[in-house]
Design a protein around this motif. Structure first.
Motif, mmCIF file in Angstrom:
data_model
loop_
_atom_site.group_PDB
_atom_site.id
_atom_site.type_symbol
_atom_site.label_atom_id
_atom_site.label_comp_id
_atom_site.label_asym_id
_atom_site.label_seq_id
_atom_site.Cartn_x
_atom_site.Cartn_y
_atom_site.Cartn_z
ATOM 1 N N GLY A 86 9.555 8.243 8.074
ATOM 2 C CA GLY A 86 10.552 7.705 7.163
ATOM 3 C C GLY A 86 10.832 8.579 5.985
ATOM 4 O O GLY A 86 10.676 8.155 4.860
ATOM 5 N N GLY A 87 11.282 9.808 6.191
ATOM 6 C CA GLY A 87 11.631 10.682 5.076
ATOM 7 C C GLY A 87 12.930 10.268 4.445
ATOM 8 O O GLY A 87 13.744 9.571 5.011
ATOM 9 N N SER A 88 13.157 10.711 3.208
ATOM 10 C CA SER A 88 14.392 10.378 2.529
ATOM 11 C C SER A 88 15.084 11.645 2.096
ATOM 12 O O SER A 88 14.475 12.673 1.915
ATOM 13 C CB SER A 88 14.100 9.503 1.317
ATOM 14 N N SER A 89 16.399 11.568 1.920
ATOM 15 C CA SER A 89 17.180 12.725 1.516
ATOM 16 C C SER A 89 16.983 13.021 0.059
ATOM 17 O O SER A 89 16.877 12.130 -0.763
ATOM 18 C CB SER A 89 18.658 12.447 1.760
ATOM 19 N N LYS A 128 6.495 18.459 -7.695
ATOM 20 C CA LYS A 128 7.149 17.336 -7.017
ATOM 21 C C LYS A 128 6.113 16.371 -6.445
ATOM 22 O O LYS A 128 6.255 15.160 -6.568
ATOM 23 C CB LYS A 128 8.058 17.835 -5.887
ATOM 24 N N LEU A 129 5.091 16.928 -5.815
ATOM 25 C CA LEU A 129 4.066 16.081 -5.210
ATOM 26 C C LEU A 129 3.305 15.275 -6.255
ATOM 27 O O LEU A 129 2.991 14.096 -6.039
ATOM 28 C CB LEU A 129 3.111 16.929 -4.368
ATOM 29 N N ILE A 130 3.018 15.891 -7.384
ATOM 30 C CA ILE A 130 2.328 15.166 -8.466
ATOM 31 C C ILE A 130 3.239 14.075 -9.023
ATOM 32 O O ILE A 130 2.812 12.936 -9.217
ATOM 33 C CB ILE A 130 1.844 16.138 -9.560
ATOM 34 N N MET A 181 0.835 -1.171 0.000
ATOM 35 C CA MET A 181 0.000 0.000 0.000
ATOM 36 C C MET A 181 0.881 1.234 0.000
ATOM 37 O O MET A 181 1.919 1.255 0.610
ATOM 38 C CB MET A 181 -0.896 0.026 1.215
ATOM 39 N N LYS A 182 0.426 2.270 -0.659
ATOM 40 C CA LYS A 182 1.248 3.469 -0.749
ATOM 41 C C LYS A 182 1.019 4.402 0.428
ATOM 42 O O LYS A 182 -0.043 4.450 1.021
ATOM 43 C CB LYS A 182 0.998 4.190 -2.064
ATOM 44 N N LYS A 183 2.062 5.146 0.723
ATOM 45 C CA LYS A 183 2.018 6.143 1.782
ATOM 46 C C LYS A 183 1.313 7.374 1.246
ATOM 47 O O LYS A 183 1.447 7.726 0.104
ATOM 48 C CB LYS A 183 3.458 6.478 2.173
ATOM 49 N N LYS A 184 0.530 8.016 2.074
ATOM 50 C CA LYS A 184 -0.102 9.268 1.702
ATOM 51 C C LYS A 184 0.591 10.398 2.436
ATOM 52 O O LYS A 184 1.223 10.194 3.456
ATOM 53 C CB LYS A 184 -1.589 9.252 2.031
ATOM 54 N N ILE A 185 0.457 11.588 1.920
ATOM 55 C CA ILE A 185 1.089 12.763 2.487
ATOM 56 C C ILE A 185 0.142 13.411 3.479
ATOM 57 O O ILE A 185 -1.034 13.554 3.216
ATOM 58 C CB ILE A 185 1.436 13.760 1.370
ATOM 59 N N CYS A 186 0.678 13.810 4.597
ATOM 60 C CA CYS A 186 -0.091 14.501 5.613
ATOM 61 C C CYS A 186 0.033 16.000 5.370
ATOM 62 O O CYS A 186 1.112 16.501 5.115
ATOM 63 C CB CYS A 186 0.484 14.134 6.981
ATOM 64 N N ASN A 213 4.828 7.359 -5.144
ATOM 65 C CA ASN A 213 5.923 7.067 -4.223
ATOM 66 C C ASN A 213 6.293 8.360 -3.477
ATOM 67 O O ASN A 213 7.368 8.902 -3.682
ATOM 68 C CB ASN A 213 7.137 6.518 -4.985
ATOM 69 N N PRO A 214 5.399 8.836 -2.599
ATOM 70 C CA PRO A 214 5.635 10.121 -1.922
ATOM 71 C C PRO A 214 6.909 10.115 -1.089
ATOM 72 O O PRO A 214 7.213 9.142 -0.406
ATOM 73 C CB PRO A 214 4.423 10.284 -1.011
ATOM 74 N N GLN A 215 7.617 11.223 -1.146
ATOM 75 C CA GLN A 215 8.812 11.403 -0.334
ATOM 76 C C GLN A 215 8.547 12.336 0.840
ATOM 77 O O GLN A 215 9.278 12.305 1.817
ATOM 78 C CB GLN A 215 9.949 11.969 -1.197
ATOM 79 N N ALA A 216 7.517 13.148 0.741
ATOM 80 C CA ALA A 216 7.175 14.081 1.820
ATOM 81 C C ALA A 216 6.228 13.418 2.805
ATOM 82 O O ALA A 216 5.369 12.629 2.433
ATOM 83 C CB ALA A 216 6.511 15.328 1.248
#
Length: 146
Positions: free
Chosen positions: A24-27, A100-102, A1-6, A107-110
């Motif tokens: 779990g943010g990424s650089s 970036k968000l789109i 399942m994919k992560k959603k952005i808060c 695969n959200p990074q934020a």
């Protein structure tokens, strides 16, 4: 399942706004990293259908279009309360943040987005890419102020 952005509205962005968002943010290039103080309530990564868990430490990634001075003020307050959370700030213009968000929809990074145009968030909401967040006590805010 994919992560959603808060997402968080600027008026509600306090240390509590980070609770319940991913840990779990990424650089990424173009971001600055700030060690943040006090994370007794910072959440871990959430997926659809899963509830957020609280953590004492971790890392979150925040996308923002706020000015550097504003970001510093918010991070200082967050650091007072949550010293063991690392906050990776990605500060860009609203257009770049939205793009970036789109692009990262699948695969959200934020973990959190704040200080960005509501119209951009509406587009992402229509795409099913956002997860709402309500801090503790939100039920006491009159509806006309939400």
């Amino acid at each position: 399942m994919k992560k959603k952005i808060c997402i968080a509205l600027i008026g509600a962005l306090t240390a509590a706004a980070f609770a319940g968002c991913s840990g779990g943010g990424s650089s990424q290039s173009g971001e600055t990293t700030a060690e943040t103080a006090g994370s007794q309530e910072a959440g871990t990564e959430t997926s659809e259908g899963e509830s957020a868990q609280k953590a004492d430490s971790g890392e979150i990634t925040v996308y923002t279009a706020l000015e550097d001075e504003q970001v510093s003020d918010y991070l200082a307050k967050f650091n007072e309360t949550y010293p063991d959370i690392t906050v990776n700030i990605v500060r860009e213009s609203t257009g770049i943040i939205t793009a970036k968000l789109i692009a990262e929809k699948d695969n959200p990074q934020a973990d959190l987005v704040w200080g960005t145009a509501a119209s951009s968030m509406m587009v992402l909401d229509d795409m099913g890419a956002l997860e709402p967040y309500e801090p503790e006590g939100c039920d006491r805010i009159l509806p006309q102020f939400k």
